[in-house]
Scaffold this active site. Structure first.
Site, PDB file in Angstrom:
ATOM      1  N   LYS A  69       5.584 -12.453 -54.595  1.00 28.95           N
ATOM      2  CA  LYS A  69       5.275 -11.781 -55.864  1.00 28.95           C
ATOM      3  C   LYS A  69       6.518 -11.205 -56.532  1.00 28.95           C
ATOM      4  O   LYS A  69       6.746 -11.418 -57.725  1.00 28.95           O
ATOM      5  CB  LYS A  69       4.231 -10.690 -55.609  1.00 28.95           C
ATOM      6  CG  LYS A  69       3.769  -9.959 -56.851  1.00 28.95           C
ATOM      7  CD  LYS A  69       2.484  -9.231 -56.667  1.00 28.95           C
ATOM      8  CE  LYS A  69       2.367  -8.157 -55.670  1.00 28.95           C
ATOM      9  NZ  LYS A  69       3.178  -7.797 -54.634  1.00 28.95           N
ATOM     10  N   THR A  71       9.657 -12.000 -55.953  1.00 33.76           N
ATOM     11  CA  THR A  71      10.533 -13.117 -56.284  1.00 33.76           C
ATOM     12  C   THR A  71      10.095 -13.776 -57.581  1.00 33.76           C
ATOM     13  O   THR A  71      10.911 -14.080 -58.457  1.00 33.76           O
ATOM     14  CB  THR A  71      10.524 -14.141 -55.127  1.00 33.76           C
ATOM     15  OG1 THR A  71      10.951 -13.498 -53.927  1.00 33.76           O
ATOM     16  CG2 THR A  71      11.442 -15.311 -55.425  1.00 33.76           C
ATOM     17  N   ARG A  92       9.238  -1.649 -58.378  1.00 33.92           N
ATOM     18  CA  ARG A  92       9.168  -0.481 -57.493  1.00 33.92           C
ATOM     19  C   ARG A  92      10.384  -0.441 -56.577  1.00 33.92           C
ATOM     20  O   ARG A  92      11.017  -1.461 -56.322  1.00 33.92           O
ATOM     21  CB  ARG A  92       7.888  -0.552 -56.652  1.00 33.92           C
ATOM     22  CG  ARG A  92       6.609  -0.497 -57.464  1.00 33.92           C
ATOM     23  CD  ARG A  92       5.415  -0.962 -56.656  1.00 33.92           C
ATOM     24  NE  ARG A  92       5.558  -2.359 -56.277  1.00 33.92           N
ATOM     25  CZ  ARG A  92       5.160  -2.861 -55.117  1.00 33.92           C
ATOM     26  NH1 ARG A  92       4.582  -2.090 -54.223  1.00 33.92           N
ATOM     27  NH2 ARG A  92       5.315  -4.141 -54.852  1.00 33.92           N
ATOM     28  N   LYS A 103       7.581  -6.276 -43.023  1.00 35.53           N
ATOM     29  CA  LYS A 103       7.402  -6.902 -44.328  1.00 35.53           C
ATOM     30  C   LYS A 103       8.720  -7.254 -44.991  1.00 35.53           C
ATOM     31  O   LYS A 103       8.833  -8.207 -45.743  1.00 35.53           O
ATOM     32  CB  LYS A 103       6.587  -5.961 -45.231  1.00 35.53           C
ATOM     33  CG  LYS A 103       6.256  -6.544 -46.599  1.00 35.53           C
ATOM     34  CD  LYS A 103       5.364  -5.593 -47.372  1.00 35.53           C
ATOM     35  CE  LYS A 103       5.055  -6.142 -48.766  1.00 35.53           C
ATOM     36  NZ  LYS A 103       6.231  -6.145 -49.629  1.00 35.53           N
ATOM     37  N   ALA A 271       0.432   0.012 -52.597  1.00 31.49           N
ATOM     38  CA  ALA A 271      -0.846  -0.182 -53.291  1.00 31.49           C
ATOM     39  C   ALA A 271      -2.042  -0.184 -52.352  1.00 31.49           C
ATOM     40  O   ALA A 271      -3.171  -0.155 -52.814  1.00 31.49           O
ATOM     41  CB  ALA A 271      -0.824  -1.481 -54.079  1.00 31.49           C
ATOM     42  N   PHE A 299       0.777  -5.586 -53.399  1.00 29.57           N
ATOM     43  CA  PHE A 299      -0.218  -6.371 -52.668  1.00 29.57           C
ATOM     44  C   PHE A 299      -1.053  -7.237 -53.622  1.00 29.57           C
ATOM     45  O   PHE A 299      -0.564  -7.685 -54.647  1.00 29.57           O
ATOM     46  CB  PHE A 299      -1.080  -5.464 -51.788  1.00 29.57           C
ATOM     47  CG  PHE A 299      -0.293  -4.804 -50.684  1.00 29.57           C
ATOM     48  CD1 PHE A 299       0.353  -5.568 -49.717  1.00 29.57           C
ATOM     49  CD2 PHE A 299      -0.168  -3.432 -50.610  1.00 29.57           C
ATOM     50  CE1 PHE A 299       1.095  -4.975 -48.709  1.00 29.57           C
ATOM     51  CE2 PHE A 299       0.572  -2.826 -49.605  1.00 29.57           C
ATOM     52  CZ  PHE A 299       1.199  -3.609 -48.646  1.00 29.57           C
ATOM     53  N   PHE A 380       6.376 -24.509 -52.127  1.00 30.51           N
ATOM     54  CA  PHE A 380       7.182 -24.698 -50.926  1.00 30.51           C
ATOM     55  C   PHE A 380       7.437 -26.199 -50.739  1.00 30.51           C
ATOM     56  O   PHE A 380       6.639 -27.031 -51.192  1.00 30.51           O
ATOM     57  CB  PHE A 380       6.457 -24.139 -49.700  1.00 30.51           C
ATOM     58  CG  PHE A 380       6.555 -22.647 -49.552  1.00 30.51           C
ATOM     59  CD1 PHE A 380       7.297 -22.084 -48.513  1.00 30.51           C
ATOM     60  CD2 PHE A 380       5.925 -21.799 -50.446  1.00 30.51           C
ATOM     61  CE1 PHE A 380       7.400 -20.712 -48.379  1.00 30.51           C
ATOM     62  CE2 PHE A 380       6.020 -20.422 -50.312  1.00 30.51           C
ATOM     63  CZ  PHE A 380       6.761 -19.878 -49.271  1.00 30.51           C
ATOM     64  N   TRP A 408      12.601 -19.286 -56.309  1.00 33.78           N
ATOM     65  CA  TRP A 408      13.350 -18.961 -55.087  1.00 33.78           C
ATOM     66  C   TRP A 408      14.557 -19.883 -54.963  1.00 33.78           C
ATOM     67  O   TRP A 408      15.658 -19.441 -54.641  1.00 33.78           O
ATOM     68  CB  TRP A 408      12.457 -19.102 -53.855  1.00 33.78           C
ATOM     69  CG  TRP A 408      13.108 -18.578 -52.599  1.00 33.78           C
ATOM     70  CD1 TRP A 408      13.001 -17.328 -52.074  1.00 33.78           C
ATOM     71  CD2 TRP A 408      13.984 -19.305 -51.720  1.00 33.78           C
ATOM     72  NE1 TRP A 408      13.762 -17.211 -50.932  1.00 33.78           N
ATOM     73  CE2 TRP A 408      14.375 -18.409 -50.687  1.00 33.78           C
ATOM     74  CE3 TRP A 408      14.476 -20.598 -51.704  1.00 33.78           C
ATOM     75  CZ2 TRP A 408      15.237 -18.783 -49.659  1.00 33.78           C
ATOM     76  CZ3 TRP A 408      15.338 -20.977 -50.678  1.00 33.78           C
ATOM     77  CH2 TRP A 408      15.705 -20.076 -49.661  1.00 33.78           C
TER      78      TRP A 408
END
Length: 554
Positions: A69, A71, A92, A103, A271, A299, A380, A408
């Site tokens: 998210k 990224t 954030r 994480k 969140a 999230f 991916f 990415w």
């Protein structure tokens, strides 16, 4: 393949003054924190109108496969910049808990990052430390008041304010303190939250000025007296000193993406256990400085987006122009029952079983909130054309486009197609509305979220929660938004129920008031406000050499 930190170190980072100039800011508008970080001064955007278009990036329900998210948020902002749009990304701040836990950080990844990555993911400008200091000053003043005679007649059994530390430390969830004799305080049961779940952090993120910050701090309910009346930080005369500790932390932080897009990184609540958005101050400043503002909420959309829309937008008068919902084929296949080790092979059956998770989030954004949306498929290398086609087909059946994102690997170039779709969506008319009326009774608001957003049948309440809700409404705290603390791994309050579960009830264990932030917190299931470290925390692999070079940081 290069790591995130290697990519960040090779970047041609620009002096932060150059980034400020892109936004029409001058030397007196920023306070430098070294060469590559700065804080916005309070008057930096005074007199400007908030004319930017606000783009919210959210995601499907998280899985161990990852969604990307942040990224995608960064790559979309760079994609908009490449299209010639004056863009600001508003994110954030990372908490040290996930950085040293499992994480990871929150600066994006690959060629879609904000930099200086190491600084941002570690102590940054000290905002989170300041929040912890203010939180713990209030705790110290509360216990000192009781020790010094308890003029406010505080009931030690009804203290609701916890201490905090910005680290995953399950050992501190439940403690007994004040031990060691009469000179060591009053013995009582206590506990710690992680700093980013502190109400002080929520207040920092919702405050519009230093004056507003002080007013909100003074309203914090820390305990109840023996007559059952709330005792506040204002009653303890703590708000002024707390505001002093937060006087710099309230200023948004200015950094940049790898491609030089300005980024305002400010505030860091989770969140799942807090409201999960970056600060109102940063978002509003960005809307005055840019034509497009790309922000994210934590999230999945059932948590971060719901709270962004029902709490932050309601309080700050914000109206998003479009929403991006990030998904990966890998994560959807996990929602369909595949193990993480099996995700590299094509499995259309598992993907189809997992797609309802994405489709429920999409439907919520379109049909509950009335906002235009696009699905960003974070591709991916192992994703097959047949899998991608299936995702696109199912999204189109709901009237939503799905766009491939390769940010990415390619940075802003890989986000240009998504950026074009976002620009198109912002031209559409929307009918933005909230999921519930804040004036409704607490239970009706909880029921609205559970049924409309989670897809459940309703909520059940523990005896403690029943009593707490009745008391809060009797005290006049019922007519506020509701912030539900829930597992991030499921629409339900059971992390094992992946996909799009149905016919479930959410169990509300406790309800408390965050009077300074301006919402009621409902804690559900087995949610904890102090996370723990995993069996093999990331901290075991992080090191620094004699030259100061950090290794193991992603």
């Amino acid at each position: 393949m290069k790591t995130d930190i290697e990519i960040a170190r090779e970047a041609a980072i620009r002096p932060i003054g150059e980034i400020a100039k892109k936004l029409g800011l001058f030397e007196e508008d920023i306070e430098l924190y070294g060469k590559y970080k700065a804080k916005l001064e309070p008057l930096a955007t005074a007199g400007r109108k908030a004319e930017g278009r606000l783009i919210l990036v959210t995601a499907i329900t998280p899985t161990p496969a990852g969604e990307g998210k942040t990224t995608t948020t960064v790559g979309l902002a760079d994609g908009l910049s490449r299209l010639g749009k004056k863009t600001v990304v508003a994110l954030r701040e990372p908490s040290l808990g996930p950085v040293f836990g499992i994480k990871g950080g929150a600066a994006g990844g690959g060629y879609a990052q904000i930099i200086p990555m190491e600084d941002i993911n570690l102590h940054f400008t000290g905002d989170i430390h300041a929040v912890g200091a203010a939180n713990n000053l209030l705790a110290a003043m509360l216990d000192n008041h009781i020790f010094q005679g308890n003029e406010l007649n505080i009931d030690p059994e009804r203290i609701v304010w916890k201490r905090c530390v910005d680290m995953n430390d399950r050992q501190l969830r439940y403690v007994e303190d004040g031990l060691g004799g009469p000179k060591s305080g009053v013995p009582r049961k206590d506990g710690f939250d992680i700093t980013v779940a502190s109400e002080v952090m929520a207040i920092l993120c919702l405050a519009t000025s230093l004056e507003d910050l002080k007013k909100r701090l003074s309203r914090i309910v820390v305990a109840y007296n023996k007559e059952g009346e709330p005792v506040t930080a204002g009653d303890l005369k703590a708000a002024g000193a707390m505001a002093v500790l937060l006087k710099d932390a309230i200023k948004p932080n200015l950094v940049q993406t790898l491609e030089g897009t300005p980024a305002l990184v400010h505030g860091g609540p989770f969140a799942n256990i807090a409201h999960g958005c970056n600060s109102v101050a940063a978002t509003c400043a960005a809307l005055k400085l840019g034509d497009y503002v790309v922000t994210e909420a934590g999230f999945g959309a059932d948590l971060g987006a719901e709270k962004f829309l029902d709490i932050k937008c309601r309080m700050a008068g914000l109206k998003p122009s479009a929403v991006v919902i990030v998904a990966t084929v890998r994560a959807l296949k996990m929602h369909g029952g595949l193990e993480k080790t099996e995700l590299s092979r094509e499995d259309l059956s598992a993907l189809e079983k997992g797609l309802p998770n994405l489709l429920r989030h999409v439907s919520n954004i379109k049909n509950v909130y009335g906002l235009p949306a696009v699905v960003a498929v974070n591709r991916f290398p192992t994703d097959t054309d047949a899998e991608i086609s299936l995702v696109i087909k199912k999204c189109r059946e709901l009237g939503v486009n799905a766009v491939l994102s390769t940010v990415w690997a390619e940075g802003g170039k890989g986000g240009e197609e998504l950026a074009r779709e976002v620009v198109r969506l912002t031209e559409e008319k929307s009918d933005f509305r909230f999921a519930y009326d804040a004036q409704l009774p607490i239970k009706e608001k909880i029921e609205a979220i559970v049924t409309k957003i989670y897809g459940g049948k309703g909520a059940v309440y523990s005896p403690e929660a029943e009593e707490e809700i009745a008391r809060l409404e009797a005290l006049g705290f019922g007519k506020t938004p509701v912030c539900i603390a829930k597992t991030q791994y499921s629409f339900s309050d059971d992390p094992a129920k992946s996909g799009a579960p149905e016919d479930f009830f959410v169990t509300v264990q406790h309800c408390k008031i965050s009077a300074g932030a301006g919402f009621v917190v409902a804690l559900t299931g087995s949610i904890m406000t102090m996370p723990g470290l995993p069996k093999s925390p990331a901290a075991e692999r992080i090191d620094i050499d004699a030259d100061g070079k950090i290794t193991g940081l992603f």
